[in-house]
Design a protein around this motif. Structure first.
Motif, mmCIF file in Angstrom:
data_model
loop_
_atom_site.group_PDB
_atom_site.id
_atom_site.type_symbol
_atom_site.label_atom_id
_atom_site.label_comp_id
_atom_site.label_asym_id
_atom_site.label_seq_id
_atom_site.Cartn_x
_atom_site.Cartn_y
_atom_site.Cartn_z
ATOM 1 N N UNK A 54 -28.212 21.067 -7.563
ATOM 2 C CA UNK A 54 -27.567 22.080 -6.723
ATOM 3 C C UNK A 54 -28.361 23.381 -6.633
ATOM 4 N N UNK A 55 -29.238 23.625 -7.571
ATOM 5 C CA UNK A 55 -29.946 24.902 -7.656
ATOM 6 C C UNK A 55 -30.757 25.258 -6.414
ATOM 7 N N UNK A 56 -31.577 24.368 -5.842
ATOM 8 C CA UNK A 56 -32.371 24.782 -4.674
ATOM 9 C C UNK A 56 -31.500 25.294 -3.520
ATOM 10 N N UNK A 57 -30.386 24.640 -3.259
ATOM 11 C CA UNK A 57 -29.498 25.076 -2.166
ATOM 12 C C UNK A 57 -28.892 26.441 -2.486
ATOM 13 N N UNK A 58 -28.463 26.638 -3.731
ATOM 14 C CA UNK A 58 -27.873 27.925 -4.114
ATOM 15 C C UNK A 58 -28.889 29.050 -3.973
ATOM 16 N N UNK A 59 -30.142 28.772 -4.366
ATOM 17 C CA UNK A 59 -31.198 29.783 -4.264
ATOM 18 C C UNK A 59 -31.471 30.101 -2.800
ATOM 19 N N UNK A 66 -26.272 14.861 -18.051
ATOM 20 C CA UNK A 66 -25.787 14.614 -16.691
ATOM 21 C C UNK A 66 -25.353 15.919 -16.025
ATOM 22 N N UNK A 67 -24.683 16.752 -16.782
ATOM 23 C CA UNK A 67 -24.226 18.038 -16.242
ATOM 24 C C UNK A 67 -25.429 18.900 -15.851
ATOM 25 N N UNK A 68 -26.453 18.913 -16.692
ATOM 26 C CA UNK A 68 -27.661 19.689 -16.415
ATOM 27 C C UNK A 68 -28.385 19.151 -15.186
ATOM 28 N N UNK A 69 -28.473 17.815 -15.073
ATOM 29 C CA UNK A 69 -29.129 17.224 -13.906
ATOM 30 C C UNK A 69 -28.377 17.565 -12.618
#
Length: 89
Positions: free
Chosen positions: A60-65, A52-55
């Motif tokens: 969130x990754x695309x927005x951070x990138x 769950x933490x990984x998902x």
């Protein structure tokens, strides 16, 4: 700023962070007792599983990138403008 002042500010911030964590830890049992007496007990948060933490992190990754990329482009453009002698806006 003198490196000694820089180091002093760093350690002062760290001390403040440690102080706040220590106060919260010491006050936690008192807070629990008061909440229990008032009938406002907090339900313990279940720790997230690794999956769950990984998902959540992957969502969130695309927005951070995107945000990080835009900041990097702006910094590069500002540096190029400065190098060429223009205003750095």
């Amino acid at each position: 700023m003198n490196k000694h002042f820089h180091d002093a500010w760093y350690y002062l911030r760290r001390a403040g962070e440690h102080l706040s964590v220590g106060v919260r830890e010491e006050a936690a049992p008192v807070e629990r007792r008061v909440r229990k007496l008032l009938g406002r007990e907090q339900e313990p948060d279940a720790p997230e599983s690794g999956r769950k933490r990984l998902e959540a992190e992957l969502r969130r990754t695309p927005r951070r990138v995107e945000v990080g990329g835009k900041k990097a482009v702006r910094r590069a453009q500002t540096g190029i403008r400065r190098y060429r002698g223009g205003s750095a806006e």
